[in-house]
Design an enzyme around this catalytic site. Structure first.
Site, PDB file in Angstrom:
ATOM      1  N   CYS A  42       0.832  -1.217   0.000  1.00 26.04           N
ATOM      2  CA  CYS A  42       0.000   0.000   0.000  1.00 26.04           C
ATOM      3  C   CYS A  42       0.865   1.266   0.000  1.00 26.04           C
ATOM      4  CB  CYS A  42      -0.903  -0.041   1.224  1.00 26.04           C
ATOM      5  SG  CYS A  42      -1.767   1.494   1.588  1.00 26.04           S
TER       6      CYS A  42
ATOM      7  N   CYS B 158       0.083   3.784   2.767  1.00 20.90           N
ATOM      8  CA  CYS B 158       0.544   3.235   4.052  1.00 20.90           C
ATOM      9  C   CYS B 158       2.030   3.531   4.251  1.00 20.90           C
ATOM     10  CB  CYS B 158       0.312   1.731   4.112  1.00 20.90           C
ATOM     11  SG  CYS B 158      -1.418   1.231   3.998  1.00 20.90           S
TER      12      CYS B 158
END
Length: 156
Positions: A81, A84
């Site tokens: 991600c 993230c």
């Protein structure tokens, strides 16, 4: 790593940081055949947590989060991600800034599906703030450090 061949769009995909569920996301509406999943256990970046940020799993969630004497931030994330990865340095800095006042944790949603499902995690990064074993606040997506600081200061 996922290696996909025989995709209906004629492209052979290879996703070095992905799991089986991610392969479907990567190819969107393309019909695929997954030909191999390569063991990622030798990758160092998946399990390495920054100083002050505890890696938690489904089994330890209750003890580390719900039974904590101090507020807890849980960062639900995945190694593939991008957002993230982008928010991680901010969370790591806040862990240093608020050390001892709030516990900072990370839960990899790919490795630990039970806890994210229990809390309705549908997008990552999602940061849930717990106090006294209850959800006190929740932030989804990439946000400014000031917003996180504001939320933390309300809890401590």
């Amino acid at each position: 790593m996922i290696k996909i061949t025989e995709a209906s769009d004629g492209v052979n995909y290879q996703a070095p940081n992905a799991g089986v569920s991610d392969a479907m996301w990567l190819t969107r509406n393309t019909t695929v055949t997954i030909v191999s999943e390569i063991d990622n256990s030798q990758r160092k970046d998946d399990k390495t947590m920054a100083e002050g940020v505890l890696d938690i799993d489904d089994n330890g969630f209750e003890a580390e989060v719900l039974q904590s004497d101090i507020p807890v931030l849980v960062d639900f994330w995945a190694p593939w991600c991008g957002p993230c990865k982008a928010i991680a340095p901010t969370v790591e800095q806040l862990a240093k800034d608020f050390s001892g006042q709030i516990k900072f944790t990370k839960c990899n949603v790919d490795d630990n599906p039970i806890t994210p499902a229990k809390y309705g995690i549908r997008a990552i990064p999602t940061l849930i703030f717990f106090k006294g074993g209850e959800i006190a606040d929740q932030i989804t997506g990439m946000v400014a450090k000031a917003k996180l600081e504001e939320t933390i200061k309300k809890l401590v």
